[in-house]
Scaffold this motif. Structure first.
Motif, mmCIF file in Angstrom:
data_model
loop_
_atom_site.group_PDB
_atom_site.id
_atom_site.type_symbol
_atom_site.label_atom_id
_atom_site.label_comp_id
_atom_site.label_asym_id
_atom_site.label_seq_id
_atom_site.Cartn_x
_atom_site.Cartn_y
_atom_site.Cartn_z
ATOM 1 N N UNK A 155 40.822 31.638 53.215
ATOM 2 C CA UNK A 155 41.133 31.479 51.799
ATOM 3 C C UNK A 155 40.015 31.992 50.899
ATOM 4 N N UNK A 156 38.779 31.792 51.339
ATOM 5 C CA UNK A 156 37.621 32.121 50.514
ATOM 6 C C UNK A 156 36.736 33.111 51.240
ATOM 7 N N UNK A 157 36.505 34.266 50.635
ATOM 8 C CA UNK A 157 35.695 35.338 51.208
ATOM 9 C C UNK A 157 34.355 35.417 50.478
ATOM 10 N N UNK A 158 33.316 35.938 51.124
ATOM 11 C CA UNK A 158 32.031 36.088 50.431
ATOM 12 C C UNK A 158 32.183 36.996 49.208
ATOM 13 N N UNK A 178 35.559 42.967 47.277
ATOM 14 C CA UNK A 178 36.218 44.255 47.475
ATOM 15 C C UNK A 178 35.295 45.439 47.230
ATOM 16 N N UNK A 179 34.130 45.204 46.631
ATOM 17 C CA UNK A 179 33.190 46.296 46.377
ATOM 18 C C UNK A 179 31.889 46.140 47.157
ATOM 19 N N UNK A 180 31.830 45.172 48.079
ATOM 20 C CA UNK A 180 30.601 44.884 48.804
ATOM 21 C C UNK A 180 30.789 45.183 50.290
ATOM 22 N N UNK A 181 30.227 46.288 50.753
ATOM 23 C CA UNK A 181 30.398 46.705 52.137
ATOM 24 C C UNK A 181 29.791 45.711 53.119
ATOM 25 N N UNK A 182 28.659 45.127 52.754
ATOM 26 C CA UNK A 182 28.020 44.149 53.634
ATOM 27 C C UNK A 182 28.933 42.950 53.875
ATOM 28 N N UNK A 183 29.547 42.451 52.812
ATOM 29 C CA UNK A 183 30.452 41.314 52.955
ATOM 30 C C UNK A 183 31.654 41.694 53.834
ATOM 31 N N UNK A 213 44.291 37.950 46.541
ATOM 32 C CA UNK A 213 43.443 39.071 46.159
ATOM 33 C C UNK A 213 43.819 39.537 44.758
ATOM 34 N N UNK A 214 42.815 39.931 43.986
ATOM 35 C CA UNK A 214 43.099 40.442 42.644
ATOM 36 C C UNK A 214 43.364 41.936 42.724
ATOM 37 N N UNK A 215 44.114 42.434 41.779
ATOM 38 C CA UNK A 215 44.373 43.871 41.725
ATOM 39 C C UNK A 215 43.110 44.601 41.288
ATOM 40 N N UNK A 216 42.750 45.642 42.056
ATOM 41 C CA UNK A 216 41.568 46.442 41.741
ATOM 42 C C UNK A 216 41.950 47.770 41.090
ATOM 43 N N UNK A 217 43.157 47.851 40.580
ATOM 44 C CA UNK A 217 43.657 49.096 40.001
ATOM 45 C C UNK A 217 44.379 49.908 41.048
ATOM 46 N N UNK A 218 43.682 50.309 42.080
ATOM 47 C CA UNK A 218 44.258 50.948 43.263
ATOM 48 C C UNK A 218 44.282 49.916 44.389
ATOM 49 N N UNK A 222 41.536 46.980 48.920
ATOM 50 C CA UNK A 222 42.095 45.942 49.782
ATOM 51 C C UNK A 222 42.570 46.515 51.111
ATOM 52 N N UNK A 223 43.333 47.609 51.063
ATOM 53 C CA UNK A 223 43.941 48.107 52.301
ATOM 54 C C UNK A 223 42.913 48.704 53.256
ATOM 55 N N UNK A 224 41.855 49.284 52.714
ATOM 56 C CA UNK A 224 40.810 49.788 53.604
ATOM 57 C C UNK A 224 40.163 48.652 54.391
#
Length: 494
Positions: A155-158, A178-183, A213-218, A222-224
């Motif tokens: 339910x909760x992600x870093x 969604x923008x943090x590769x380390x997480x 998940x929130x919409x990131x525009x594209x 998320x899918x990656x």
């Protein structure tokens, strides 16, 4: 879409012959409830676990450690996790027809704090060291003893899949995950661990990769991540259903799954849709009747190719309407005991349930199970079940009923196509195979006390099994017609 998501791992057939008990847990229609506010605490559900003015999990644990220390905080949390649910709860749920629960978890719970390095929970891993074992001993194992399946909801992600308090880290913040590769790298490892560590439990119905998940525009961010997490899980378990959030835009993800898995294939995915009509400004501007009537057109409608090949579940829903809606309906928002209000709530709830069963039959989970106060009103599963809505009953069709329906539909099929083209050499045995495949599966699930849930995954499995035994020839569409006809008829019966 990027090339990164073009390679999609397949999944094992959802069902075999014979169907196993594990397959029934994973493919049936799991009807039940969320165990909200346990491992991911929410103040409005259990406020006394939040010291001072803290609002979300990270704040609460930090203040508690500061006030009373690590050991006392850990002991208090372990008592809370264990006391939240008892054997009487499991017995009650089983007696009410509950076949599944969705358990929201924080990434800090996975493996007892094994996956918090570099995150905001790193300093508090000791608090959660026994939480994963408590999940197994007090939730997964007792549920299995009551024939209840578990949806493991990460339910909760870093950084948060969303910026809400339910992310555990913030309230009104941004969705940094969604923008943090380390997480993301950390969570790919965590998902592999989850699949491996829970592999022996037959009653794990699914693993959910992200909540709301929130919409990131594209949809690419998320899918990656989803593809990487799916691949990690599939290295361990090739059959577990994997659930993805629809980011409040179901059709985008329906199209994505359809494109990635291809026609008549199945990647073992389920899309998680949530149904709330008490938050958006457009809903607050409507009366109760307007909201209920609009469900037909605004709930999972207009999906590409009618959602073919994609299973959908309702991960969260409720009976709640906002005070502004009640005012527009001509009712006092604070008159909770009004018989008129109860009638509107029941109509709203029953309309939702009817549409869920048609459009999102994989699983249906109410939000939420219990409240510290003992009465959560229209949010409260125990208050609303068998008052505002009921779960559908299950009946086992008789052999005589099958014979009558099959003979009727088979003959109508044969007569129609022979009249349409009397010189064609049709393969009507395919219609028969399809009809019997669907009917036999529904009968098997009904005898086990449940309805088929993952209809698309099961149909895909039976289609591939038919191809293997009968071969690929011109009239495969006859199998499809037979399968769909039986599906329609047996669903009416069961």
């Amino acid at each position: 879409m990027t090339d990164q998501i073009s390679s999609f791992p397949s999944a094992d057939d959802a069902v075999t012959l014979p169907i196993t008990s594990r397959q029934i847990f994973r493919a049936r229609q799991n009807l039940g409830v969320n165990l909200g506010g346990v491992f991911v605490r929410e103040k409005w559900i259990f406020h006394l676990t939040f010291p001072g003015n803290t609002l979300f999990e990270l704040e609460a644990v930090a203040k508690s450690v500061n006030d009373v220390g690590v050991d006392q905080t850990r002991r208090a949390m372990e008592k809370y996790w264990k006391d939240y649910i008892s054997n009487d709860d499991w017995k009650w749920m089983q007696g009410q027809g509950v076949t599944g629960v969705r358990i929201p978890l924080g990434y800090w719970n996975i493996g007892g704090g094994k996956f918090v390095s570099g995150t905001k929970f790193e300093s508090f891993s000791e608090i959660y060291r026994n939480s994963w074992n408590i999940l197994k001993s007090h939730y997964i194992e007792p549920a299995a003893g009551h024939n209840i399946a578990i949806c493991v909801d990460i339910h909760a992600l870093p950084g948060g899949a969303n910026g809400d308090a339910s992310s555990g880290e913030k309230n009104g913040g941004s969705a940094d995950f969604w923008s943090n590769q380390q997480y993301q790298d950390l969570m790919v490892q965590a998902m592999r661990f989850v699949a491996q560590d829970l592999l022996s439990y037959d009653n794990i119905s699914s693993i959910l990769l992200a909540n709301e998940a929130v919409s990131m525009g594209s949809i690419d961010p998320e899918t990656n991540y989803y593809v990487r997490a799916i691949k990690a899980i599939r290295e361990i378990d090739t059959s577990i259903p994997i659930v993805i959030s629809d980011a409040w835009s179901a059709n985008q993800y329906v199209k994505w799954v359809q494109q990635q898995q291809g026609e008549n294939n199945c990647a073992g995915l389920i899309i998680d849709e949530h149904c709330y009509r008490c938050f958006s400004q457009s809903d607050l501007a409507k009366s109760a009747d307007q909201i209920t009537n609009d469900l037909q057109s605004d709930l999972l409608s207009g999906l590409d190719n009618n959602g073919r090949g994609v299973d959908i579940m309702i991960g969260e829903w409720t009976c709640v309407l906002d005070g502004q809606t009640w005012a527009r309906t001509g009712l006092d928002p604070n008159d909770y005991g009004s018989s008129r209000r109860a009638a509107y709530v029941a109509k709203f709830a029953q309309t939702q349930m009817g549409l869920f069963l048609q459009r999102a039959p994989a699983s249906i989970y109410f939000w939420t199970y219990k409240f510290e106060s003992g009465n959560g009103g229209e949010w409260d599963f125990k208050q609303q079940l068998n008052k505002s809505f009921t779960f559908p009953s299950v009946s086992v069709p008789t052999a005589g009923y099958f014979d009558v329906l099959f003979n009727q539909h088979y003959q109508a099929h044969v007569d129609y196509w022979h009249k349409a083209n009397p010189n064609e050499n049709y393969e009507h045995y395919r219609y028969e195979d399809g009809f019997k495949a669907a009917w036999n599966d529904y009968e098997t699930f009904a005898k086990a006390g449940s309805r088929v849930g993952r209809t698309q995954a099961i149909k895909s499995a039976r289609y591939r099994q038919h191809l293997k035994s009968r071969g690929v020839l011109r009239f495969l569409w006859e199998w499809d017609h037979g399968y769909n006809q039986a599906l329609s008829e047996v669903t009416k019966y069961i």
